[in-house]
Design a protein around this motif. Sequence first.
Motif, PDB file in Angstrom:
ATOM      1  N   PHE A  24       0.930  -1.221   0.017  1.00 37.57           N
ATOM      2  CA  PHE A  24       0.010   0.097   0.021  1.00 37.57           C
ATOM      3  C   PHE A  24       0.802   1.246   0.153  1.00 37.57           C
ATOM      4  CE2 PHE A  24      -3.117  -3.091   1.225  1.00 37.57           C
ATOM      5  CZ  PHE A  24      -4.529  -2.594   0.394  1.00 37.57           C
ATOM      6  N   ALA A  25       2.184   1.314   0.553  1.00 41.99           N
ATOM      7  CA  ALA A  25       3.146   2.478   0.294  1.00 41.99           C
ATOM      8  C   ALA A  25       3.307   2.676  -0.833  1.00 41.99           C
ATOM      9  CB  ALA A  25       4.104   2.098   1.470  1.00 41.99           C
ATOM     10  N   THR A  26       3.734   1.574  -1.700  1.00 44.61           N
ATOM     11  CA  THR A  26       4.059   1.684  -2.974  1.00 44.61           C
ATOM     12  C   THR A  26       3.038   2.133  -3.885  1.00 44.61           C
ATOM     13  OG1 THR A  26       3.500  -0.593  -3.537  1.00 44.61           O
ATOM     14  CG2 THR A  26       6.049  -0.235  -2.872  1.00 44.61           C
ATOM     15  N   ALA A  27       1.736   1.726  -3.578  1.00 47.00           N
ATOM     16  CA  ALA A  27       0.629   2.234  -4.285  1.00 47.00           C
ATOM     17  C   ALA A  27       0.575   3.785  -4.114  1.00 47.00           C
ATOM     18  CB  ALA A  27      -0.616   1.376  -3.865  1.00 47.00           C
ATOM     19  N   GLY A  28       0.548   4.196  -2.867  1.00 49.55           N
ATOM     20  CA  GLY A  28       0.747   5.765  -2.405  1.00 49.55           C
ATOM     21  C   GLY A  28       1.648   6.464  -3.204  1.00 49.55           C
ATOM     22  N   PHE A  29       2.844   5.693  -3.360  1.00 48.48           N
ATOM     23  CA  PHE A  29       4.019   6.391  -3.870  1.00 48.48           C
ATOM     24  C   PHE A  29       3.852   6.448  -5.427  1.00 48.48           C
ATOM     25  CE2 PHE A  29       8.412   6.519  -6.019  1.00 48.48           C
ATOM     26  CZ  PHE A  29       8.760   7.390  -5.626  1.00 48.48           C
ATOM     27  N   ALA A  30       3.254   5.359  -6.049  1.00 57.52           N
ATOM     28  CA  ALA A  30       2.742   5.254  -7.289  1.00 57.52           C
ATOM     29  C   ALA A  30       1.676   6.404  -8.023  1.00 57.52           C
ATOM     30  CB  ALA A  30       2.135   3.971  -7.754  1.00 57.52           C
ATOM     31  N   SER A  87       7.778   2.870 -12.580  1.00 56.35           N
ATOM     32  CA  SER A  87       7.742   1.539 -11.689  1.00 56.35           C
ATOM     33  C   SER A  87       9.226   1.166 -11.383  1.00 56.35           C
ATOM     34  CB  SER A  87       7.396   0.507 -12.427  1.00 56.35           C
ATOM     35  OG  SER A  87       5.960   0.310 -12.998  1.00 56.35           O
ATOM     36  N   VAL A  88      10.043   1.184 -12.057  1.00 58.17           N
ATOM     37  CA  VAL A  88      11.507   1.096 -11.597  1.00 58.17           C
ATOM     38  C   VAL A  88      11.889   1.941 -10.491  1.00 58.17           C
ATOM     39  CG1 VAL A  88      14.112   1.026 -12.395  1.00 58.17           C
ATOM     40  CG2 VAL A  88      12.293   0.058 -13.927  1.00 58.17           C
ATOM     41  N   ALA A  89      11.627   3.108 -10.626  1.00 59.99           N
ATOM     42  CA  ALA A  89      12.185   4.136  -9.472  1.00 59.99           C
ATOM     43  C   ALA A  89      11.319   3.503  -8.054  1.00 59.99           C
ATOM     44  CB  ALA A  89      11.779   5.457  -9.847  1.00 59.99           C
ATOM     45  N   THR A  90      10.039   3.287  -8.430  1.00 66.25           N
ATOM     46  CA  THR A  90       9.292   2.793  -7.166  1.00 66.25           C
ATOM     47  C   THR A  90       9.932   1.677  -6.459  1.00 66.25           C
ATOM     48  OG1 THR A  90       7.349   3.586  -8.269  1.00 66.25           O
ATOM     49  CG2 THR A  90       7.153   2.156  -6.099  1.00 66.25           C
ATOM     50  N   ALA A  91      10.285   0.386  -7.237  1.00 65.99           N
ATOM     51  CA  ALA A  91      11.137  -0.551  -6.706  1.00 65.99           C
ATOM     52  C   ALA A  91      12.312  -0.404  -6.134  1.00 65.99           C
ATOM     53  CB  ALA A  91      11.105  -1.670  -7.793  1.00 65.99           C
ATOM     54  N   ALA A  92      13.072   0.535  -6.766  1.00 62.72           N
ATOM     55  CA  ALA A  92      14.324   0.813  -6.497  1.00 62.72           C
ATOM     56  C   ALA A  92      14.427   1.511  -4.928  1.00 62.72           C
ATOM     57  CB  ALA A  92      15.066   1.969  -7.119  1.00 62.72           C
TER      58      ALA A  92
END
Length: 467
Positions: free
Chosen positions: A118-124, A130-135
Amino acid sequence: MDSIEIGLWVTAGLLVMVVIGMRVAFAAALAGMVGLILIFWSKKNFAMDQFDWALTVAAKQAGTVPHSKVASHTLSLIPTFILIGYLAYYAGLTKALFEAAKRWLAWLPGGLAVSTVFATAGFAAVSGASVATAAVFARIAIPEMLKIGYNKQFAAGVVAAGGTLASLIPPSAILVIYAIIVEQDVGKLLLAGFVPGAFSAVVYGTLIVGIALIFKNVGPPVTGFTWRERFAALPPALPILAVVIIIIFFVYNPFGEKAWGTPTEGGAIGAFIVFCMALWRGMRWPQLKMALLETAKLTVMIFTIIWGVLIYVRFLGFADLPGAFSDWITSLHYSPMTILICILLGYAVLGMFMDAIGMLLLTLPVVYPAVMALNGGEYVTAAESAFGMNGTMCAIWFGILVVKMAEFCLITPPIGLNCFVVAGVRDDLSVQDVFKGVTPFFVADALTIAGLIAFPQIVLWLPSLAS
């Protein structure tokens, strides 16, 4: 050799170049240029003294692509969306998001992994990459999960899969690229990504809870946060919500009045707000310089791919390959839904060997007209259509489906880019560890795609309000 044969041979050559490792941008540009030369040369029956003429005309056709597309204001969305993500990272908003999600959700079985999703969803919602989010979350979330005893492969898989949500949740660079290629409304496509993106996050979270309940040692819950601590974690994460609200109002005003502006203006103002927040939270010139450089690098990469592929698209138009493919697809004696599912399965296979943006750019000029023809055409009404929606809604629905397939391709071996990024950030993880960790999320993505196909209103509800 007629134009269709030229189109097929050049496309086969393009696929060979991509498979042997040539960059998509350069392979597509080379294939498009060669194809244009052959198309024009064929009009002179391949006479040797007419080759220079064919080369000149092809070069003029190819040369108009970069300027004509860069001059389009639609593409200006991409760097602003990417900049929002990098500024948010350097402003510390990602840590604030993760901390808020952890305090509210970590009590669940596998709660820290659910918090990560859910934090990655918020950052998205403030990052189009996507690559920046994963990193980013590989640096923030994986150490937290390992600290309390999570399986390292599972922790890595959660981050790699969670990072894919940035492809679907606006602001999404891939959705913008899709809109440009198929010439659809960017605002409606961005709106369409919100609910499916949230749906994907819920499916991921449910899967994680189920795994943690079955395998007790995979993801232990974290308890001990008081209600005061939970509410105290919310204010630092509020700038994310502000940016989301601004983008929504610039795309579609939910109060029924005229929208505040264009998506491009919304992205620019969102970037300015995050920039001010970053300064307030202590960002200085070195961090700003890195954010600008990373934004420029990713933007140039995306623009280069677009330029190269659009030269190939220009060739496809002269070869009339999209029309021939559409005629062939509609002549098949199978139901439109069966053909659509086969097309999506084809994307799953193709995504094992190509990056998401390149895959969509190369295939959409041929596949999109075929899907629209299956539904009954660009201007078909919902009552007369095969999929139960008019041409505009079908374009939006198909766009979300193929972008979701692009998300899926970000974690599939052997090219799954998010898996390589997570492994590259963490020295204690191999690429094989990450690929093993994302395996359960293949099931989650398959269920999500099935849900979006079975219930199109998940995709179409928000954009239908803006109609």
